[in-house]
Write a protein that holds these residues in place. Structure first.
Motif, PDB file in Angstrom:
ATOM      1  N   ALA A 172       0.613  -0.829  -0.328  1.00 23.52           N
ATOM      2  CA  ALA A 172      -0.107   0.274  -0.029  1.00 23.52           C
ATOM      3  C   ALA A 172       0.597   1.162  -0.237  1.00 23.52           C
ATOM      4  N   LEU A 173       0.242   2.079  -0.391  1.00 27.16           N
ATOM      5  CA  LEU A 173       1.107   3.613  -1.210  1.00 27.16           C
ATOM      6  C   LEU A 173      -0.322   4.809  -0.180  1.00 27.16           C
ATOM      7  N   LEU A 174       0.329   5.307   1.232  1.00 26.70           N
ATOM      8  CA  LEU A 174      -0.479   5.943   1.332  1.00 26.70           C
ATOM      9  C   LEU A 174      -0.627   7.781   1.665  1.00 26.70           C
ATOM     10  N   ILE A 175      -1.604   8.116   0.363  1.00 27.39           N
ATOM     11  CA  ILE A 175      -1.358   9.541   0.511  1.00 27.39           C
ATOM     12  C   ILE A 175      -1.986  10.207   1.129  1.00 27.39           C
ATOM     13  N   GLY A 176      -1.244  11.031   1.858  1.00 23.01           N
ATOM     14  CA  GLY A 176      -1.818  11.280   3.698  1.00 23.01           C
ATOM     15  C   GLY A 176      -2.467  13.394   3.092  1.00 23.01           C
ATOM     16  N   ALA A 177      -2.415  13.826   1.618  1.00 24.10           N
ATOM     17  CA  ALA A 177      -2.979  15.109   2.028  1.00 24.10           C
ATOM     18  C   ALA A 177      -3.590  15.158   0.243  1.00 24.10           C
ATOM     19  N   PRO A 178      -5.338  15.615   0.235  1.00 26.15           N
ATOM     20  CA  PRO A 178      -5.110  15.660  -1.656  1.00 26.15           C
ATOM     21  C   PRO A 178      -4.101  15.872  -2.361  1.00 26.15           C
TER      22      PRO A 178
END
Lengths: 180, 199
Positions: A172-178
């Motif tokens: 998984a790659l987690l995108i923290g901000a839009p």
């Protein structure tokens, strides 16, 4: 069950916007052929670029379970798919991740937007469970993850993708901000 | 769409499908797995999906997109299809011309004690498929018309939905073909390798 703890960037930090074009450039460099998605509000600028067909083919499905299944079919057909979903959707498709990627050993790399996250707080310190349970859930399930919290992090997309292919497992790659 | 028959045995449906399969890539799940195996169809162009009920049709969609020059047959169950019913809409939206979706409709969850599948009386999976964008649907409800109807179905541009109204299991003859060929992960890597060699 062996629990891997490969997520090398789990330390608490705030999240900054990443330009969607930077992510798309990385996907193109990696030779991603298809992005299978249930649209994620957090990644709408990336989805917009993908809809313009400036990179991988975008395949939109109804549920995250289906996204995992379609990605698996494309992998079997020797393509290089990526799944784009949001955190709530990841929770919704855990059994498909378990059955198809963990048990059946089909690589699935997921770009997961942390919808509802306050980017000024580290993920685990957010008040919303849909945010603060994501990293612990990934760890419990032994799913390696990498954080994308600033533009220079986009190089980790290749790390996560290659790890998934080499170890025949989900990542998984987690995108923290839009995305910007 | 014919609705007058009393159904067809699962083994009869499988035998007809096996005879008409040709070189189609197949993915089989739930009800028909054992009969498909016994019919000698568990070869290296077949994937047996166990342990992930509901996912076969989504994987088939990925296969159909990824292998546009191959015919893809998915042998599904009614209970498994309703677990991810949205896949009908996704398939109907993408409309892969090479996808043939066979659904063995026996109306029950057989292994857990024959509880009825929700909608068995009130819902029509064929009509949902057609309304979702499948190009055609066929309903096979008697042995008499099964061969001609399945033959017509697989010669129609996909995605095509074929409802097989199953009235009973039939007798599965045990034999060498009844043995599992390989684990699902092994089947996947074998299939990938086969196509990589052809490139």
């Amino acid at each position: 069950m062996t629990t891997r703890s490969v997520g090398t960037h789990e330390q608490a930090k705030i999240a900054l916007e990443i330009p969607a074009q930077s992510i798309l450039t990385e996907l193109n460099k990696l030779g991603i052929t298809h992005v299978v998605t249930v649209p994620d509000t957090h990644q709408k600028t990336l989805l917009s670029l993908l809809q313009d067909r400036s990179g991988p083919e975008l395949i939109q499905v109804c549920t995250e379970d289906e996204a995992i299944g379609v990605s698996c079919g494309l992998y079997i057909a020797n393509h290089r798919p990526l799944v784009l979903i949001q955190n709530a959707g990841f929770f919704a498709c855990l059994n498909s991740v378990r059955g198809l990627s963990l048990d059946a050993e089909i690589p699935v790399c997921m770009l997961i937007g942390e919808y509802f996250r306050d980017p000024l707080l580290p993920s685990r310190q957010n008040i919303s469970r849909v945010v603060n349970l994501l990293e612990p859930t990934l760890q419990t399930w032994g799913i390696p993850f990498w954080r994308l919290d600033e533009e220079s992090d986009v190089v980790r997309i290749a790390d996560a993708y290659d790890y998934s292919i080499q170890h025949l497992c989900p990542t998984a790659l987690l995108i923290g901000a839009p995305t910007a | 769409m014919s609705t007058v028959g009393s159904g067809i045995l699962r083994t009869e449906a499988v035998d007809i499908l096996a005879a008409l399969r040709g070189d189609a890539l197949t993915i089989v799940t739930m009800q028909p797995v054992a009969a498909w195996r016994a019919a000698g169809q568990n070869d290296d162009r077949n994937l047996e999906l166990l342990g992930s009920m509901g996912s076969a049709s989504a994987i088939a969609l990925g296969l159909a997109i990824g292998f546009p020059d191959e015919r893809i047959f998915v042998l599904d169950g009614d209970g498994s299809l309703v677990m991810q019913l949205g896949t009908l809409i996704s398939i109907g939206s993408v409309r892969p011309p090479n996808l043939y979706h066979f659904v063995f409709e026996n109306g029950v969850y057989e292994t857990s004690g024959k509880q009825p599948v929700p909608g068995v009386i009130t819902a029509s999976l064929s009509e949902i498929a057609l309304a979702s964008g499948y190009r055609a649907t066929f309903c096979v409800d008697s042995l008499e018309n099964a061969g001609s109807m399945i033959s017509e179905a697989i010669n129609t541009e996909g995605p095509v939905f074929i409802s097989l109204k199953i009235s009973g299991q039939g007798t599965i003859k045990p034999g060498p073909e009844d043995l599992p060929r390989a684990s699902f992960p092994q089947q996947i890597q074998t299939l990938r390798s086969k196509f990589l060699e052809q490139k």
